[in-house]
Structures are given as structure tokens and as C-alpha cells.
Design an enzyme around this catalytic site. Structure first.
Site, short mmCIF file in Angstrom:
data_model
loop_
_atom_site.label_atom_id
_atom_site.label_comp_id
_atom_site.label_asym_id
_atom_site.label_seq_id
_atom_site.Cartn_x
_atom_site.Cartn_y
_atom_site.Cartn_z
N THR A 99 0.88 -1.17 0.00
CA THR A 99 0.00 0.00 0.00
C THR A 99 0.91 1.22 0.00
O THR A 99 1.65 1.46 0.95
CB THR A 99 -0.93 0.02 1.22
OG1 THR A 99 -1.76 -1.15 1.17
CG2 THR A 99 -1.80 1.26 1.22
N LYS A 135 -7.24 1.35 -2.88
CA LYS A 135 -6.83 0.94 -1.54
C LYS A 135 -7.03 2.07 -0.54
O LYS A 135 -7.38 1.85 0.63
CB LYS A 135 -5.36 0.48 -1.53
CG LYS A 135 -4.87 -0.04 -0.16
CD LYS A 135 -5.70 -1.23 0.34
CE LYS A 135 -5.27 -1.68 1.74
NZ LYS A 135 -3.94 -2.31 1.77
N LYS A 162 0.56 5.03 8.34
CA LYS A 162 1.13 5.41 7.05
C LYS A 162 0.05 5.50 5.99
O LYS A 162 -0.03 6.48 5.23
CB LYS A 162 2.20 4.38 6.65
CG LYS A 162 2.78 4.57 5.27
CD LYS A 162 2.16 3.64 4.23
CE LYS A 162 2.41 2.19 4.54
NZ LYS A 162 1.85 1.29 3.51
#
Length: 312
Positions: A107, A182, A250
Site C-alpha cells: 500500500t 486501496k 502510514k
């Protein structure tokens, strides 16, 4: 657009970079499906189970690229993606020749996925950004959702590989669109994790049998992956990572950055990021994302003792 084909599993060499919580299971499925695997990991001991299944451990991403037809990477952060794929000495790109394929399942930033696509294209090579959802459970059971960005012919060629690791595999659009999908996924999960933890916190406070609450809610409109899979772990005070808090922070940061760039205000995402930052500041960044319950307990003065916070 020209047709692109890969050989049979027995004749296709796959490189796999990143043997973490999810990567180890994903790589194992590929070996069992008949693919020859060349692997790279910074912690060599993580490779032992895969070596016992027949994988070869190589010294650099460049070597993996040189000896593979397709290279899959699933690492931690965008900076790791840059190093693994684009480093001008030992990166995958330096070991690639025309026709080879790089699949980044980390990701990461959509803009980085586009940059990687463009850099590999200059060499005549192909890339797909293909982040996944489903956590450690999905990786172990080969039921991951895989959201892909890139060219149709490259996706079609790699679909048999994706189908070994996941059940819901879809091309979402051009390079970077896998990562954008995502981000939408992480935004949905972030507020949902708050809702699940607050629901259980309420049930605990009122004195309900929380196991029964999870069973009832999981069969109705409140059913979510988090409730069914992470709710029981919370009740057992088991906060081992299916996905690390620090990695989720993150992801939420990337989503906020993209939202700000587009002029979007997403209050739920902002609130969730704040709560996870509290968790990380409390030294719990290596726990699983369902450890959000600990931050809510702290806010409510319901702190548990450290020995109740089991780490597997």
C-alpha cells in the site's frame, strides 16, 4: 494493445520481495501452486520456511529481477518501494529487461505507482500496482481482495498469479488506480474500526455478554470484517498484528494527503488518524489495528494492565 502471455506455473519464475506478516503466506501459496520462487528479505531467517518449500534466497532485488520473469514486492513504506524498485544500483529496475513484469502489492502512494510505471516503461518492462485487503487472515486463506492499476494486457497475463493469492481480483483502471482504490478501502476501514471498538466498549460498560453481542451483530446489518475477525481478539486481549498500527498510520496519512490535494474534507478519517497517533505515541505501534480499543479505553480512563495486552 498487444497480447502478453506468461508460461505455465512450472516454467514461470516469480521473484518475491518482502516476507512479512502477509508476504510469507502469499509466497507460500505461489510455491504450492507450482511456481519457482526467488526471494529477497532483509531478515534472512524469515526466508527459512519458504526455502524449505523450495524457494531460493537471493542477495539483492536486482538479483531477484535478473533471475525472475515476474517480481512481486510487498514492503512497508513508499520509501521502501522506491529503494526496492528504483534504486540505481540494486533495484529491480536495474535487473529487468524488456517484457518482464513488476507487481507492487505494497500500500503506497498513487503518485509513486505512476512514477514506477513510467520508469519501467522506458526499459520496455511492465508494472502493476496491486495493493491488497484482507489482512493476515486473507493472506493465510488466499482470499485477499486485490485491487489493480495498470494496463489490461499485463493484468490479464498476471491474473492466474493473482488468483493463487486472492478471490476478488479486479483491474480498477490505469497506473495508480489500484492505490487509489486501496485508499478508499482504508478510509472505509478506519471509521469502521472506531465504530466496532465503540460498540464493544458500550457493550462491556453496560454488562452485556460481548461474545453474544459479536455473534448477534455479525449476523445483522452491523456485520463487518472487523467485528467478526477482530472483535473476538479484542475480547481475548490479544492484539497481535494482522496489520500493524504503524503501517495503518502510514496508509491514513497517504489518504489524507490525497484528500487534501483534491480539496476533500473527511472528518472520520481525520479522527481515526488522531486516535491511531495516540496509540503510537503510547508505544503500541507494533500492535494490530484492532488495538484501537486501547486508545478508546485510555480516553475513557479504562486502562488495562500491560499483562492483559497479549502479544503473540
Amino acid at each position: 494493445m498487444s497480447t502478453l502471455k506468461l508460461a505455465s506455473p512450472a516454467s514461470t519464475r516469480i521473484g518475491f520481495i518482502g516476507i512479512g506478516v502477509m508476504g510469507a503466506s502469499m509466497a507460500g501459496h505461489l510455491i504450492k501452486a507450482g511456481y519457482k520462487l526467488n526471494i529477497f528479505t532483509r531478515t534472512a531467517s524469515k526466508a527459512d520456511p519458504l526455502i524449505s518449500l523450495g524457494a531460493s534466497l537471493l542477495n539483492t532485488p536486482r538479483e531477484v529481477a535478473q533471475q525472475s520473469d515476474v517480481v512481486i514486492s510487498i514492503v512497508g513504506y513508499p520509501k521502501d518501494v522506491e529503494e526496492v524498485l528504483l534504486d540505481d544500483k540494486n533495484g529491480v529496475l536495474t535487473g529487468f529487461e524488456s517484457g518482464k513484469i513488476s507487481i507492487d502489492m505494497t500500500t503506497s502512494k498513487p503518485s509513486l505507482a505512476v512514477r514506477v510505471y513510467e520508469e519501467f516503461k522506458k526499459r520496455g518492462a511492465h508494472t502493476l500496482d496491486a495493493p491488497v485487503s484482507g489482512g493476515d487472515i486473507g493472506a493465510k486463506n488466499a482470499t485477499l481482495s486485490i485491487m489493480v492499476g495498470g494496463d489490461q494486457n499485463v493484468f490479464d497475463a498476471c491474473l492466474p498469479i493473482f488468483n493463487v493469492m486472492g478471490k476478488n481480483v479486479r483491474l480498477m483502471g490505469k497506473a495508480g488506480f489500484g492505490q487509489h482504490t486501496k485508499m478508499a478501502n482504508q478510509i472505509a476501514i478506519s471509521s469502521g474500526m472506531i465504530a466496532m471498538c465503540e460498540s464493544l466498549l458500550y457493550a462491556q460498560r453496560v454488562g452485556l455478554d460481548c461474545e453474544s453481542v459479536i455473534q448477534v451483530l455479525s449476523s445483522g446489518a452491523a456485520q463487518t470484517f472487523s467485528m467478526s475477525n477482530y472483535g473476538p481478539r479484542i475480547l481475548k486481549r490479544t492484539f497481535d498484528p494482522g496489520f500493524y498500527v504503524e503501517h495503518f498510520i502510514k496508509d491514513l496519512g497517504i489518504a489524507l494527503e490525497e484528500a487534501n490535494r483534491m480539496g476533500l474534507i473527511l472528518p472520520g478519517l481525520i479522527q481515526t488518524k488522531m486516535l491511531y497517533d495516540i496509540l503510537a505515541a503510547d508505544g503500541k505501534q507494533k500492535l494490530g489495528t484492532h488495538a484501537l480499543m486501547l486508545a478508546l479505553e485510555k480516553l475513557n480512563g479504562l486502562n488495562k494492565t500491560n499483562d492483559e495486552e497479549k502479544k503473540s
